[in-house]
Design a protein around this motif. Structure first.
Motif, mmCIF file in Angstrom:
data_model
loop_
_atom_site.group_PDB
_atom_site.id
_atom_site.type_symbol
_atom_site.label_atom_id
_atom_site.label_comp_id
_atom_site.label_asym_id
_atom_site.label_seq_id
_atom_site.Cartn_x
_atom_site.Cartn_y
_atom_site.Cartn_z
ATOM 1 N N ARG A 1 0.644 -1.104 -0.302
ATOM 2 C CA ARG A 1 0.208 0.298 -0.043
ATOM 3 C C ARG A 1 1.060 1.109 0.087
ATOM 4 N NH1 ARG A 1 -0.054 2.093 4.704
ATOM 5 N NH2 ARG A 1 1.493 0.883 6.386
ATOM 6 N N ASP A 2 0.359 2.158 0.178
ATOM 7 C CA ASP A 2 1.640 3.810 0.116
ATOM 8 C C ASP A 2 1.302 3.779 1.640
ATOM 9 O OD1 ASP A 2 0.571 4.186 -2.138
ATOM 10 O OD2 ASP A 2 -1.494 6.256 -2.039
ATOM 11 N N TYR A 3 2.783 4.134 1.563
ATOM 12 C CA TYR A 3 3.888 4.930 2.729
ATOM 13 C C TYR A 3 4.304 5.952 2.668
ATOM 14 C CZ TYR A 3 6.896 4.647 7.122
ATOM 15 O OH TYR A 3 6.822 4.964 8.586
ATOM 16 N N PRO A 4 3.275 7.238 3.053
ATOM 17 C CA PRO A 4 3.778 8.844 2.351
ATOM 18 C C PRO A 4 4.216 8.887 3.892
ATOM 19 C CG PRO A 4 1.077 8.077 3.287
ATOM 20 C CD PRO A 4 2.003 6.766 3.741
ATOM 21 N N ILE A 5 4.592 10.672 3.498
ATOM 22 C CA ILE A 5 5.813 10.838 4.728
ATOM 23 C C ILE A 5 5.044 10.887 5.923
ATOM 24 C CG2 ILE A 5 5.136 13.155 3.687
ATOM 25 C CD1 ILE A 5 8.784 11.564 5.503
ATOM 26 N N GLU A 6 3.586 11.505 5.867
ATOM 27 C CA GLU A 6 3.066 11.903 6.729
ATOM 28 C C GLU A 6 2.857 10.617 8.359
ATOM 29 O OE1 GLU A 6 1.026 14.362 3.836
ATOM 30 O OE2 GLU A 6 1.912 12.446 3.401
ATOM 31 N N GLU A 7 2.607 9.523 7.583
ATOM 32 C CA GLU A 7 2.787 8.178 8.359
ATOM 33 C C GLU A 7 3.806 8.081 8.479
ATOM 34 O OE1 GLU A 7 1.145 3.456 8.160
ATOM 35 O OE2 GLU A 7 1.097 5.035 6.442
ATOM 36 N N TYR A 8 5.013 7.748 8.354
ATOM 37 C CA TYR A 8 6.255 8.337 8.545
ATOM 38 C C TYR A 8 6.453 8.890 9.404
ATOM 39 C CZ TYR A 8 10.896 7.620 9.136
ATOM 40 O OH TYR A 8 12.086 8.093 10.124
ATOM 41 N N ARG A 9 5.936 10.485 9.235
ATOM 42 C CA ARG A 9 6.558 11.347 11.310
ATOM 43 C C ARG A 9 5.289 10.659 11.759
ATOM 44 N NH1 ARG A 9 7.044 17.102 9.274
ATOM 45 N NH2 ARG A 9 8.308 16.949 11.261
ATOM 46 N N ALA A 10 4.319 10.298 11.630
ATOM 47 C CA ALA A 10 3.934 10.033 12.887
ATOM 48 C C ALA A 10 3.725 8.907 13.522
ATOM 49 C CB ALA A 10 2.013 9.348 12.492
ATOM 50 N N ASP A 11 4.761 7.761 12.608
ATOM 51 C CA ASP A 11 5.178 6.645 13.604
ATOM 52 C C ASP A 11 6.783 7.395 14.106
ATOM 53 O OD1 ASP A 11 3.852 5.188 11.696
ATOM 54 O OD2 ASP A 11 5.276 4.333 10.857
ATOM 55 N N LEU A 12 6.855 7.886 13.800
ATOM 56 C CA LEU A 12 8.161 8.624 14.941
ATOM 57 C C LEU A 12 7.846 9.346 16.205
ATOM 58 C CD1 LEU A 12 10.469 10.482 12.530
ATOM 59 C CD2 LEU A 12 10.245 8.289 13.240
ATOM 60 N N ASN A 13 6.722 9.697 16.320
ATOM 61 C CA ASN A 13 6.263 10.033 17.466
ATOM 62 C C ASN A 13 6.686 9.658 18.740
ATOM 63 O OD1 ASN A 13 4.346 12.427 15.878
ATOM 64 N ND2 ASN A 13 2.726 11.447 16.063
ATOM 65 N N GLY A 14 7.287 10.323 19.635
ATOM 66 C CA GLY A 14 7.851 10.154 21.242
ATOM 67 C C GLY A 14 9.196 9.501 20.997
ATOM 68 N N THR A 15 9.667 9.512 19.685
ATOM 69 C CA THR A 15 10.858 8.975 19.663
ATOM 70 C C THR A 15 12.091 10.004 19.876
ATOM 71 O OG1 THR A 15 11.507 8.827 17.075
ATOM 72 C CG2 THR A 15 10.194 6.428 18.400
ATOM 73 N N GLY A 16 12.511 11.062 19.555
ATOM 74 C CA GLY A 16 13.009 12.554 19.572
ATOM 75 C C GLY A 16 13.829 12.503 18.091
ATOM 76 N N ILE A 17 13.629 11.387 16.924
ATOM 77 C CA ILE A 17 14.592 11.884 15.814
ATOM 78 C C ILE A 17 13.426 12.770 15.278
ATOM 79 C CG2 ILE A 17 14.548 10.671 13.473
ATOM 80 C CD1 ILE A 17 14.151 7.665 15.067
ATOM 81 N N GLN A 18 14.481 13.396 14.695
ATOM 82 C CA GLN A 18 14.690 14.810 14.549
ATOM 83 C C GLN A 18 15.205 14.890 12.642
ATOM 84 O OE1 GLN A 18 16.366 17.775 17.220
ATOM 85 N NE2 GLN A 18 14.474 17.614 18.631
ATOM 86 N N LYS A 19 15.192 13.946 12.155
ATOM 87 C CA LYS A 19 15.897 13.989 10.912
ATOM 88 C C LYS A 19 16.288 12.806 10.387
ATOM 89 C CE LYS A 19 18.449 18.288 10.886
ATOM 90 N NZ LYS A 19 19.943 18.496 10.910
ATOM 91 N N SER A 20 15.894 12.397 9.104
ATOM 92 C CA SER A 20 16.196 11.183 8.548
ATOM 93 C C SER A 20 16.389 11.063 7.027
ATOM 94 C CB SER A 20 14.738 10.596 8.136
ATOM 95 O OG SER A 20 13.602 11.251 7.343
#
Length: 291
Positions: free
Chosen positions: A34-53
């Motif tokens: 399926r599609d995996y857009p940047i919006e979903e990726y950034r939501a997946d990052l929530n709470g991790t402290g990751i600021q760049k990719s």
């Protein structure tokens, strides 16, 4: 902190995600067809402290390599993520430079990945031949990355690491980023020994660093103990200043969520000094990909 290895995609752009599900190295993958857009990726990052990719090429049709980079650049222009792009080119071509020239207009370009991994097990096989890293044409073309200031994301199995080290030595002005800490697929005593020998050979090349990533590829699960072992063993060989974290999302999303995966990596590195952890989760990627 930085995630130095992930993908985003539109399903329609990836031939391997469009057709019927096939046996693959990472097992059943219906969950990511399926599609995996940047919006979903950034939501997946929530709470991790990751600021760049860092985005890594996702195997579009080879003749659409420039379209892939153009699309990811457009996503970054709109959303501010990702912060670097690793594109694709075919280094078996007689002269790779016309392909590379087509990618120079995109400011986030930092490197190229062409997957060279070959294995006796057909399920694990990607490249046409095991010895591509030793091919003079490949070596000549990879060396040309230095003229563009770009790195090479190197993907090989342990049986290819001696040839891969020769490739790195033939291209001293190119930084090589070994994918997934050498893709350890055989965890028998002999398998570990073979992997360590190959990793030590690569680590002897000062222009090689390695990603701590994709440790669920062959076991199809998030295993904190295995992740910890891989981090410790790899850091012993390369040193933290030559190790960098990557999530390999959304592939790993087949069997885990981002927070659980990232916590396993953080816990696995907890026995290292704060400076070493800082290197693994930020500084190495920042330096290598010029973030």
């Amino acid at each position: 902190m930085i995630d130095a290895h992930h993908h985003i995609w539109r399903q329609s752009d990836l031939p391997w995600l469009v057709g019927p599900e096939q046996p693959r190295i990472f097992g059943p993958y219906a969950a990511i067809r399926r599609d995996y857009p940047i919006e979903e990726y950034r939501a997946d990052l929530n709470g991790t402290g990751i600021q760049k990719s860092v985005y890594v090429q996702a195997n579009w049709a080879p003749d659409r390599f420039a379209d892939e980079v153009a699309w990811v650049q457009s996503v970054a222009d709109e959303h501010g993520w990702p912060h670097a792009i690793v594109g694709y080119a075919d280094f078996t071509a007689e002269d790779v430079r016309p392909q590379l020239d087509r990618l120079t207009d995109y400011p986030l370009m930092r490197g190229i990945r062409q997957q060279l991994h070959w294995h006796e097990n057909p399920l694990y096989r990607f490249a046409a031949h095991a010895d591509l890293p030793a091919d003079p044409v490949v070596q000549r073309n990879v060396a040309r990355l230095a003229d563009y200031g770009w790195s090479f994301d190197l993907q090989v199995f342990s049986g290819q690491m001696a040839d891969a080290a020769q490739l790195a030595e033939a291209c001293p002005d190119v930084t090589f980023i070994l994918q997934h800490a050498g893709m350890l697929e055989d965890t028998s005593e002999a398998g570990w020994s073979h992997w360590r020998s190959g990793m030590e050979r690569l680590a002897a090349c000062a222009n090689v660093v390695t990603k701590l990533s994709a440790f669920g590829t062959f076991i199809h699960r998030n295993d904190p103990d295995f992740i910890a072992t891989m981090i410790v063993e790899t850091e012993k060989i390369f040193g933290a200043g030559r190790c960098l974290f990557g999530s390999n999302f959304p592939i790993e999303k087949i069997w885990t969520d981002y927070q659980t995966l990232f916590q396993a990596f953080r816990d696995g590195a907890a026995g290292l000094s704060e400076d070493k952890q800082q290197a693994i989760f930020n500084d190495t990627a920042e330096r290598v990909y010029r973030l």
